[in-house]
Motif scaffolding. Sequence first.
Motif, PDB file in Angstrom:
ATOM      1  N   SER A  32     -74.113  -8.792  18.894  1.00  0.00           N
ATOM      2  CA  SER A  32     -73.070  -9.731  18.472  1.00  0.00           C
ATOM      3  C   SER A  32     -71.956  -9.801  19.506  1.00  0.00           C
ATOM      4  CB  SER A  32     -72.514  -9.290  17.114  1.00  0.00           C
ATOM      5  OG  SER A  32     -71.461 -10.119  16.724  1.00  0.00           O
ATOM      6  N   ALA A  33     -71.560  -8.650  20.042  1.00  0.00           N
ATOM      7  CA  ALA A  33     -70.521  -8.616  21.077  1.00  0.00           C
ATOM      8  C   ALA A  33     -70.982  -9.362  22.330  1.00  0.00           C
ATOM      9  CB  ALA A  33     -70.157  -7.177  21.413  1.00  0.00           C
ATOM     10  N   ALA A  34     -72.252  -9.201  22.692  1.00  0.00           N
ATOM     11  CA  ALA A  34     -72.785  -9.883  23.871  1.00  0.00           C
ATOM     12  C   ALA A  34     -72.773 -11.391  23.667  1.00  0.00           C
ATOM     13  CB  ALA A  34     -74.208  -9.400  24.157  1.00  0.00           C
ATOM     14  N   GLU A  35     -73.138 -11.843  22.481  1.00  0.00           N
ATOM     15  CA  GLU A  35     -73.143 -13.276  22.184  1.00  0.00           C
ATOM     16  C   GLU A  35     -71.727 -13.848  22.228  1.00  0.00           C
ATOM     17  OE1 GLU A  35     -74.138 -17.020  21.560  1.00  0.00           O
ATOM     18  OE2 GLU A  35     -75.577 -15.417  21.904  1.00  0.00           O
ATOM     19  N   LEU A  36     -70.779 -13.118  21.652  1.00  0.00           N
ATOM     20  CA  LEU A  36     -69.391 -13.582  21.666  1.00  0.00           C
ATOM     21  C   LEU A  36     -68.829 -13.608  23.079  1.00  0.00           C
ATOM     22  CD1 LEU A  36     -68.096 -11.722  18.506  1.00  0.00           C
ATOM     23  CD2 LEU A  36     -68.283 -14.187  18.795  1.00  0.00           C
ATOM     24  N   THR A  37     -69.169 -12.599  23.872  1.00  0.00           N
ATOM     25  CA  THR A  37     -68.702 -12.545  25.256  1.00  0.00           C
ATOM     26  C   THR A  37     -69.250 -13.713  26.063  1.00  0.00           C
ATOM     27  OG1 THR A  37     -68.595 -10.139  25.140  1.00  0.00           O
ATOM     28  CG2 THR A  37     -68.622 -11.112  27.326  1.00  0.00           C
ATOM     29  N   SER A  38     -70.529 -13.993  25.907  1.00  0.00           N
ATOM     30  CA  SER A  38     -71.120 -15.087  26.677  1.00  0.00           C
ATOM     31  C   SER A  38     -70.610 -16.445  26.213  1.00  0.00           C
ATOM     32  CB  SER A  38     -72.642 -15.036  26.618  1.00  0.00           C
ATOM     33  OG  SER A  38     -73.095 -15.246  25.313  1.00  0.00           O
ATOM     34  N   SER A  39     -70.351 -16.614  24.923  1.00  0.00           N
ATOM     35  CA  SER A  39     -69.823 -17.903  24.463  1.00  0.00           C
ATOM     36  C   SER A  39     -68.388 -18.110  24.947  1.00  0.00           C
ATOM     37  CB  SER A  39     -69.917 -18.030  22.949  1.00  0.00           C
ATOM     38  OG  SER A  39     -69.102 -17.087  22.306  1.00  0.00           O
ATOM     39  N   PHE A  40     -67.594 -17.019  25.017  1.00  0.00           N
ATOM     40  CA  PHE A  40     -66.242 -17.158  25.548  1.00  0.00           C
ATOM     41  C   PHE A  40     -66.287 -17.453  27.047  1.00  0.00           C
ATOM     42  CE2 PHE A  40     -62.097 -15.756  27.092  1.00  0.00           C
ATOM     43  CZ  PHE A  40     -61.272 -16.450  26.223  1.00  0.00           C
ATOM     44  N   ALA A  41     -67.190 -16.801  27.768  1.00  0.00           N
ATOM     45  CA  ALA A  41     -67.338 -17.063  29.202  1.00  0.00           C
ATOM     46  C   ALA A  41     -67.748 -18.511  29.452  1.00  0.00           C
ATOM     47  CB  ALA A  41     -68.363 -16.103  29.802  1.00  0.00           C
ATOM     48  N   GLU A  42     -68.584 -19.045  28.587  1.00  0.00           N
ATOM     49  CA  GLU A  42     -68.989 -20.439  28.723  1.00  0.00           C
ATOM     50  C   GLU A  42     -67.798 -21.369  28.514  1.00  0.00           C
ATOM     51  OE1 GLU A  42     -71.851 -23.703  26.550  1.00  0.00           O
ATOM     52  OE2 GLU A  42     -72.315 -21.577  26.314  1.00  0.00           O
ATOM     53  N   MET A  43     -66.936 -21.029  27.538  1.00  0.00           N
ATOM     54  CA  MET A  43     -65.722 -21.826  27.331  1.00  0.00           C
ATOM     55  C   MET A  43     -64.845 -21.796  28.577  1.00  0.00           C
ATOM     56  SD  MET A  43     -64.019 -21.625  23.558  1.00  0.00           S
ATOM     57  CE  MET A  43     -63.785 -19.879  23.596  1.00  0.00           C
ATOM     58  N   LEU A  44     -64.746 -20.626  29.206  1.00  0.00           N
ATOM     59  CA  LEU A  44     -63.928 -20.495  30.412  1.00  0.00           C
ATOM     60  C   LEU A  44     -64.473 -21.342  31.555  1.00  0.00           C
ATOM     61  CD1 LEU A  44     -63.156 -16.677  30.629  1.00  0.00           C
ATOM     62  CD2 LEU A  44     -61.499 -18.503  30.403  1.00  0.00           C
ATOM     63  N   THR A  45     -65.765 -21.281  31.764  1.00  0.00           N
ATOM     64  CA  THR A  45     -66.352 -21.958  32.922  1.00  0.00           C
ATOM     65  C   THR A  45     -66.490 -23.458  32.733  1.00  0.00           C
ATOM     66  OG1 THR A  45     -68.568 -21.435  32.134  1.00  0.00           O
ATOM     67  CG2 THR A  45     -67.580 -19.918  33.718  1.00  0.00           C
ATOM     68  N   THR A  46     -66.643 -23.911  31.497  1.00  0.00           N
ATOM     69  CA  THR A  46     -66.805 -25.345  31.257  1.00  0.00           C
ATOM     70  C   THR A  46     -65.517 -26.018  30.832  1.00  0.00           C
ATOM     71  OG1 THR A  46     -67.478 -24.980  28.962  1.00  0.00           O
ATOM     72  CG2 THR A  46     -69.235 -25.091  30.629  1.00  0.00           C
ATOM     73  N   SER A  48     -63.872 -25.892  28.018  1.00  0.00           N
ATOM     74  CA  SER A  48     -64.026 -26.506  26.695  1.00  0.00           C
ATOM     75  C   SER A  48     -63.175 -25.762  25.676  1.00  0.00           C
ATOM     76  CB  SER A  48     -65.496 -26.528  26.290  1.00  0.00           C
ATOM     77  OG  SER A  48     -66.051 -25.237  26.383  1.00  0.00           O
ATOM     78  N   GLY A  49     -61.863 -25.825  25.852  1.00  0.00           N
ATOM     79  CA  GLY A  49     -60.924 -25.135  24.969  1.00  0.00           C
ATOM     80  C   GLY A  49     -60.858 -25.715  23.578  1.00  0.00           C
ATOM     81  N   ASP A  50     -61.443 -26.902  23.356  1.00  0.00           N
ATOM     82  CA  ASP A  50     -61.462 -27.481  22.015  1.00  0.00           C
ATOM     83  C   ASP A  50     -62.322 -26.658  21.060  1.00  0.00           C
ATOM     84  OD1 ASP A  50     -63.573 -28.269  23.682  1.00  0.00           O
ATOM     85  OD2 ASP A  50     -64.037 -30.005  22.419  1.00  0.00           O
ATOM     86  N   ARG A  51     -63.186 -25.803  21.596  1.00  0.00           N
ATOM     87  CA  ARG A  51     -64.020 -24.933  20.753  1.00  0.00           C
ATOM     88  C   ARG A  51     -63.330 -23.618  20.400  1.00  0.00           C
ATOM     89  NH1 ARG A  51     -69.002 -24.383  24.391  1.00  0.00           N
ATOM     90  NH2 ARG A  51     -68.667 -22.290  23.636  1.00  0.00           N
ATOM     91  N   LEU A  52     -62.101 -23.399  20.868  1.00  0.00           N
ATOM     92  CA  LEU A  52     -61.414 -22.131  20.660  1.00  0.00           C
ATOM     93  C   LEU A  52     -61.210 -21.773  19.193  1.00  0.00           C
ATOM     94  CD1 LEU A  52     -60.095 -19.705  22.088  1.00  0.00           C
ATOM     95  CD2 LEU A  52     -57.946 -20.969  22.029  1.00  0.00           C
ATOM     96  N   PRO A  53     -60.779 -22.693  18.312  1.00  0.00           N
ATOM     97  CA  PRO A  53     -60.603 -22.293  16.902  1.00  0.00           C
ATOM     98  C   PRO A  53     -61.885 -21.762  16.266  1.00  0.00           C
ATOM     99  CG  PRO A  53     -59.599 -24.432  17.297  1.00  0.00           C
ATOM    100  CD  PRO A  53     -60.347 -24.067  18.542  1.00  0.00           C
TER     101      PRO A  53
END
Length: 125
Positions: A32-46, A48-53
């Motif tokens: 679960s931590a790995a999935e959350l880390t990778s999804s946050f990294a994807e937000m950073l690189t793309t 896409s801050g609209d997905r933050l909430p």
Amino acid sequence: MTGWLTRHPATLIEEAKLHRKAVLDRCPELASAAELTSSFAEMLTTLSGDRLPEWITEPTDASLPGISSFATGLNSEFNAVTAGLTTDWNSGPVEGAANRIKMLKRQMFGCAGFALLRKRVLLAP
């Protein structure tokens, strides 16, 4: 293990991918931590801050202590974090220059005065 979790999975060699998968299969919290880390990294690189909430609610629901406290901190500065994740403006060049000057100053600690520091800063590549 940290390297396996923080790098993009596509950049790992096959042996590392297999080891990573084996470890994540044995520990659901780490998966679960790995999935959350990778999804946050994807937000950073793309940017896409609209997905933050949506992302902030996921670690809170997963009740992983470190990541949920990180999400709470993001929520406390929500507008600034959203702006940072959606705009392509950054202070990287300025921070790089400041760090270079600090490094030069540390190298000369106690050895010289301001005049020599000034020359090193101005003449350093």
